[in-house]
Write a protein that holds these residues in place. Sequence first.
Motif, PDB file in Angstrom:
ATOM      1  N   MET A   1       0.844  -1.209   0.071  1.00  0.00           N
ATOM      2  CA  MET A   1       0.019  -0.077   0.049  1.00  0.00           C
ATOM      3  C   MET A   1       0.861   1.198   0.137  1.00  0.00           C
ATOM      4  O   MET A   1       1.708   1.243   0.793  1.00  0.00           O
ATOM      5  N   LYS A   2       0.600   2.185  -0.722  1.00  0.00           N
ATOM      6  CA  LYS A   2       1.205   3.398  -0.628  1.00  0.00           C
ATOM      7  C   LYS A   2       0.205   4.801  -0.732  1.00  0.00           C
ATOM      8  O   LYS A   2      -0.720   4.629  -1.183  1.00  0.00           O
ATOM      9  N   LYS A   3       0.631   5.709   0.147  1.00  0.00           N
ATOM     10  CA  LYS A   3      -0.331   6.668   0.521  1.00  0.00           C
ATOM     11  C   LYS A   3       0.120   7.626  -0.370  1.00  0.00           C
ATOM     12  O   LYS A   3       1.489   8.306  -0.298  1.00  0.00           O
ATOM     13  N   ASP A   4      -0.716   8.536  -1.234  1.00  0.00           N
ATOM     14  CA  ASP A   4      -0.177   9.394  -2.158  1.00  0.00           C
ATOM     15  C   ASP A   4      -1.094  10.697  -1.766  1.00  0.00           C
ATOM     16  O   ASP A   4      -2.262  10.522  -1.805  1.00  0.00           O
ATOM     17  N   ILE A   5      -0.772  11.965  -2.266  1.00  0.00           N
ATOM     18  CA  ILE A   5      -1.629  13.006  -2.077  1.00  0.00           C
ATOM     19  C   ILE A   5      -2.033  13.083  -3.732  1.00  0.00           C
ATOM     20  O   ILE A   5      -1.458  13.135  -4.713  1.00  0.00           O
ATOM     21  N   LEU A   6      -3.355  12.975  -3.871  1.00  0.00           N
ATOM     22  CA  LEU A   6      -4.084  13.128  -5.140  1.00  0.00           C
ATOM     23  C   LEU A   6      -4.016  14.656  -5.643  1.00  0.00           C
ATOM     24  O   LEU A   6      -3.331  14.732  -6.854  1.00  0.00           O
ATOM     25  N   PHE A   7      -4.344  15.404  -4.940  1.00  0.00           N
ATOM     26  CA  PHE A   7      -4.088  16.660  -5.440  1.00  0.00           C
ATOM     27  C   PHE A   7      -4.476  17.699  -4.102  1.00  0.00           C
ATOM     28  O   PHE A   7      -4.831  17.235  -3.068  1.00  0.00           O
ATOM     29  N   THR A   8      -4.074  18.885  -4.239  1.00  0.00           N
ATOM     30  CA  THR A   8      -4.222  19.773  -3.243  1.00  0.00           C
ATOM     31  C   THR A   8      -4.913  20.993  -3.411  1.00  0.00           C
ATOM     32  O   THR A   8      -4.911  21.454  -4.319  1.00  0.00           O
ATOM     33  N   LEU A   9      -5.988  21.479  -2.389  1.00  0.00           N
ATOM     34  CA  LEU A   9      -6.881  22.520  -2.631  1.00  0.00           C
ATOM     35  C   LEU A   9      -6.133  23.636  -1.623  1.00  0.00           C
ATOM     36  O   LEU A   9      -6.208  23.467  -0.382  1.00  0.00           O
ATOM     37  N   PRO A  10      -5.897  24.405  -2.472  1.00  0.00           N
ATOM     38  CA  PRO A  10      -5.107  25.748  -1.467  1.00  0.00           C
ATOM     39  C   PRO A  10      -6.360  26.545  -0.824  1.00  0.00           C
ATOM     40  O   PRO A  10      -7.508  26.613  -1.367  1.00  0.00           O
ATOM     41  N   SER A  11      -6.146  27.146   0.099  1.00  0.00           N
ATOM     42  CA  SER A  11      -6.774  27.782   1.057  1.00  0.00           C
ATOM     43  C   SER A  11      -6.234  29.200   1.402  1.00  0.00           C
ATOM     44  O   SER A  11      -5.130  29.034   1.894  1.00  0.00           O
ATOM     45  N   TYR A  12      -7.010  30.290   1.519  1.00  0.00           N
ATOM     46  CA  TYR A  12      -6.551  31.272   2.077  1.00  0.00           C
ATOM     47  C   TYR A  12      -6.666  31.589   3.678  1.00  0.00           C
ATOM     48  O   TYR A  12      -6.093  32.477   4.468  1.00  0.00           O
ATOM     49  N   PHE A  13      -7.613  30.801   4.194  1.00  0.00           N
ATOM     50  CA  PHE A  13      -8.091  30.977   5.595  1.00  0.00           C
ATOM     51  C   PHE A  13      -7.613  29.834   6.569  1.00  0.00           C
ATOM     52  O   PHE A  13      -7.637  29.878   7.587  1.00  0.00           O
ATOM     53  N   ARG A  14      -7.018  28.555   5.990  1.00  0.00           N
ATOM     54  CA  ARG A  14      -6.435  27.772   6.645  1.00  0.00           C
ATOM     55  C   ARG A  14      -5.860  26.930   6.112  1.00  0.00           C
ATOM     56  O   ARG A  14      -5.313  27.207   4.698  1.00  0.00           O
ATOM     57  N   ASP A  15      -5.090  25.672   6.720  1.00  0.00           N
ATOM     58  CA  ASP A  15      -4.007  24.951   5.739  1.00  0.00           C
ATOM     59  C   ASP A  15      -4.597  24.261   4.661  1.00  0.00           C
ATOM     60  O   ASP A  15      -6.079  24.137   4.508  1.00  0.00           O
ATOM     61  N   ASP A  16      -3.911  24.282   3.532  1.00  0.00           N
ATOM     62  CA  ASP A  16      -4.326  23.726   2.144  1.00  0.00           C
ATOM     63  C   ASP A  16      -4.941  22.187   2.681  1.00  0.00           C
ATOM     64  O   ASP A  16      -4.644  21.685   3.640  1.00  0.00           O
ATOM     65  N   MET A  17      -5.693  21.837   1.779  1.00  0.00           N
ATOM     66  CA  MET A  17      -6.318  20.585   1.968  1.00  0.00           C
ATOM     67  C   MET A  17      -5.938  19.444   1.277  1.00  0.00           C
ATOM     68  O   MET A  17      -5.885  19.683  -0.100  1.00  0.00           O
TER      69      MET A  17
END
Length: 87
Positions: A1-17
């Motif tokens: 099993m490999k855990k990957d970041i599929l994509f990142t949603l940037p946020s101005y008001f909290r940490d990126d998701m």
Amino acid sequence: MKKDILFTLPSYFRDDMNIMAYRFGKGEKTCAVIGALRGDEVQQLYVCARLVSFLREVEKEDGIQPGKSVMICLLYTSPSPRDAHES
């Protein structure tokens, strides 16, 4: 099993998701299972966790066809419409 970041949603008001995915097997992507989680609903989380656990065992026993892979991803959206009034 490999855990990957599929994509990142940037946020101005909290940490990126970071949208995480769990990959089983190696090679060509043959299947993607994506579930959505809203508000306080946990059934999708439970099903996704059970599927990850099952595929981990299948992968240990070389049960995934060589050169193929499966990806599991759980998307979280919040708040759900019924929880919006509490926000």
